[in-house]
Enzyme design. Structure first.
Site, mmCIF file in Angstrom:
data_model
loop_
_atom_site.group_PDB
_atom_site.id
_atom_site.type_symbol
_atom_site.label_atom_id
_atom_site.label_comp_id
_atom_site.label_asym_id
_atom_site.label_seq_id
_atom_site.Cartn_x
_atom_site.Cartn_y
_atom_site.Cartn_z
ATOM 1 C CG ASN A 9 -1.651 1.326 1.433
ATOM 2 O OD1 ASN A 9 -1.886 2.145 0.548
ATOM 3 N ND2 ASN A 9 -2.316 1.400 2.529
ATOM 4 C CE LYS A 11 0.043 3.326 4.811
ATOM 5 N NZ LYS A 11 0.131 3.382 6.031
ATOM 6 C CG HIS A 94 -5.382 1.714 5.076
ATOM 7 N ND1 HIS A 94 -5.005 2.754 6.165
ATOM 8 C CD2 HIS A 94 -4.338 0.674 5.260
ATOM 9 C CE1 HIS A 94 -4.056 2.469 6.537
ATOM 10 N NE2 HIS A 94 -3.451 1.355 5.896
ATOM 11 C CD GLU A 96 -2.855 5.338 6.994
ATOM 12 O OE1 GLU A 96 -2.776 5.430 5.377
ATOM 13 O OE2 GLU A 96 -1.813 5.059 7.413
ATOM 14 C CD GLU A 166 -3.028 -2.651 7.373
ATOM 15 O OE1 GLU A 166 -2.182 -3.016 6.911
ATOM 16 O OE2 GLU A 166 -3.966 -1.719 7.213
ATOM 17 N N GLY A 172 2.887 2.216 10.866
ATOM 18 C CA GLY A 172 3.675 3.238 10.810
ATOM 19 C C GLY A 172 4.489 3.628 11.879
ATOM 20 C CB SER A 212 5.810 -2.002 11.849
ATOM 21 O OG SER A 212 5.158 -0.694 12.279
ATOM 22 N N GLY A 233 3.302 -1.184 4.422
ATOM 23 C CA GLY A 233 2.971 0.161 3.939
ATOM 24 C C GLY A 233 4.573 0.548 3.643
ATOM 25 N N GLY A 234 5.282 1.305 4.699
ATOM 26 C CA GLY A 234 6.266 1.885 4.448
ATOM 27 C C GLY A 234 7.438 1.102 3.992
HETATM 28 P P1 PGA Z 1 3.235 0.251 7.602
HETATM 29 O O1 PGA Z 1 1.779 0.287 6.979
HETATM 30 O O2 PGA Z 1 3.650 -1.043 7.127
HETATM 31 O O3 PGA Z 1 3.941 1.642 7.307
HETATM 32 O O4 PGA Z 1 2.916 0.014 9.326
HETATM 33 C C1 PGA Z 1 0.971 -0.564 6.958
HETATM 34 C C2 PGA Z 1 -0.462 -0.252 6.366
HETATM 35 O O5 PGA Z 1 -1.009 0.957 6.499
HETATM 36 O O6 PGA Z 1 -1.000 -0.860 5.436
#
Ligand code: PGA
Length: 249
Positions: A9, A11, A94, A96, A166, A172, A212, A233-234
Site C-alpha cells: 500500500n 498510500k 484502511h 487511515e 491491521e 507506521g 510495521s 506500507g512503509g
Molecule cells: P506500515 O503500514 O507497514 O507502514 O505500518 C501498513 C499499512 O498501513 O497498510
C-alpha cells in the site's frame, strides 16, 4: 482460495516518475510462484502501473473507491472507472480512511457491495486502536468490523475477498504485533467467519497482517498458521525491502 499474498500500500506517496522508478526496480526481481504480489499506487498512476506490469504477475490495486456507480460526487472514483483502467482489485476500509475520512463499517459495507457487484477483488482492512487493546476490547471491535462491514455478503462472494487485519497501533509506528498476537487475532477472525459461514469459507479466505511488517520480522509473522501474508506500507516503498518480504514465506 487461500493464498500467500503480499500487498504494498503505497498510500499518498510517489509521483509518476517515482512510481515508474519503483516499478522498474521491482521488475528486476523474480516473483516466487507461491506468492501473489499486489501493489497499490495512487489513482493517477494506476494506468501507467498497469501498463508497466502487463508482462509481470504483479497486480495493481486501488487504495479506495466510491460506493456509487456514478453521479454528482466531485472528486470520487467508481468501481467501473477502476475496471475500465484495468484495475480489478481495491483496498477498502484502511484505518487511515476510517480515521481521516470518517469511513464507518456501514459505509464500507456499501463499498464492499459495489466492488463485488463489479466483480472486483477487495482487500477489506480492519483492526483495533491502541485504546481498544489496552481495554481488552480488541476482539469485540474486530468482530464488529467484520459483522457490520463484510459478513453480510453471500458465501460465493468470499472468493473475491482478502481480509487484512491491521492493528492501528502498529501502523507506521515501528511497533508490530508479536507473531503470537497476530496469530491469536487471525485465528479469532477465521473462527468468526466459520461461525457466520462455514469451514470452506473460513479456510478459504486469505488473512493478511499489516502494521510495521519489515524484512526482519516478516518470516516469523508469515510463519504463523493463520497468517497468509501481509499488507505493507512503509517497507513497500523500497523494492529491495518489499521483495525481501515477498520472499519471506
Ligand atoms: P506500515 O503500514 O507497514 O507502514 O505500518 C501498513 C499499512 O498501513 O497498510
Amino acid at each position: 482460495m487461500r493464498k500467500n499474498i503480499v500487498a504494498g500500500n503505497w498510500k499518498m506517496n510517489n509521483d509518476l516518475q517515482e512510481t515508474e522508478r519503483l516499478l522498474n526496480d521491482l521488475l528486476v526481481y523474480d516473483v516466487p510462484e507461491n506468492v501473489s504480489v499486489i501493489v497499490a499506487p495512487t489513482f493517477t498512476n494506476l494506468v501507467s502501473a498497469n501498463t508497466m506490469l502487463k508482462d509481470s504477475t504483479i497486480e495493481v490495486a486501488a487504495q479506495n473507491m466510491h460506493q456509487a456507480d456514478n453521479g454528482a460526487f466531485t472528486g470520487e472514483i467508481s468501481a467501473a472507472m477502476l475496471k475500465s483502467a484495468g484495475v480489478n482489485t481495491v483496498i477498502l476500509g484502511h484505518s487511515e480512511r476510517r480515521a481521516y475520512f470518517w469511513e464507518t463499517n456501514e459505509l464500507l459495507a456499501t463499498k464492499v457491495d459495489a466492488a463485488l457487484k463489479n466483480e472486483m477483488t477487495l482487500i477489506y482492512c480492519f483492526g483495533e486502536e491502541l485504546e481498544d487493546r489496552k481495554n481488552g476490547n480488541h476482539f469485540n471491535i474486530v468482530k464488529e468490523q467484520l459483522e457490520e462491514g463484510i459478513c453480510h455478503i453471500a458465501e460465493a462472494e468470499w472468493k473475491n475477498v482478502i481480509l487484512a487485519y491491521e492493528p492501528v497501533w502498529a501502523i507506521g509506528t515501528g511497533e508490530t504485533a508479536s507473531p503470537e498476537q497476530a496469530q491469536e487475532m487471525h485465528e479469532f477472525i477465521r473462527n468468526t467467519i466459520l461461525d457466520t459461514y462455514n469451514e470452506e469459507v473460513a479456510q478459504g479466505v486469505s488473512i493478511l497482517y499489516g502494521g510495521s511488517v519489515k524484512p526482519n520480522n516478516a518470516q516469523e509473522i508469515f510463519g504463523k498458521k493463520d497468517v497468509d501474508g501481509g499488507l505493507i506500507g512503509g517497507a513497500a516503498l523500497d523494492a529491495e525491502n518489499f521483495m525481501a518480504i515477498v520472499n519471506a514465506f
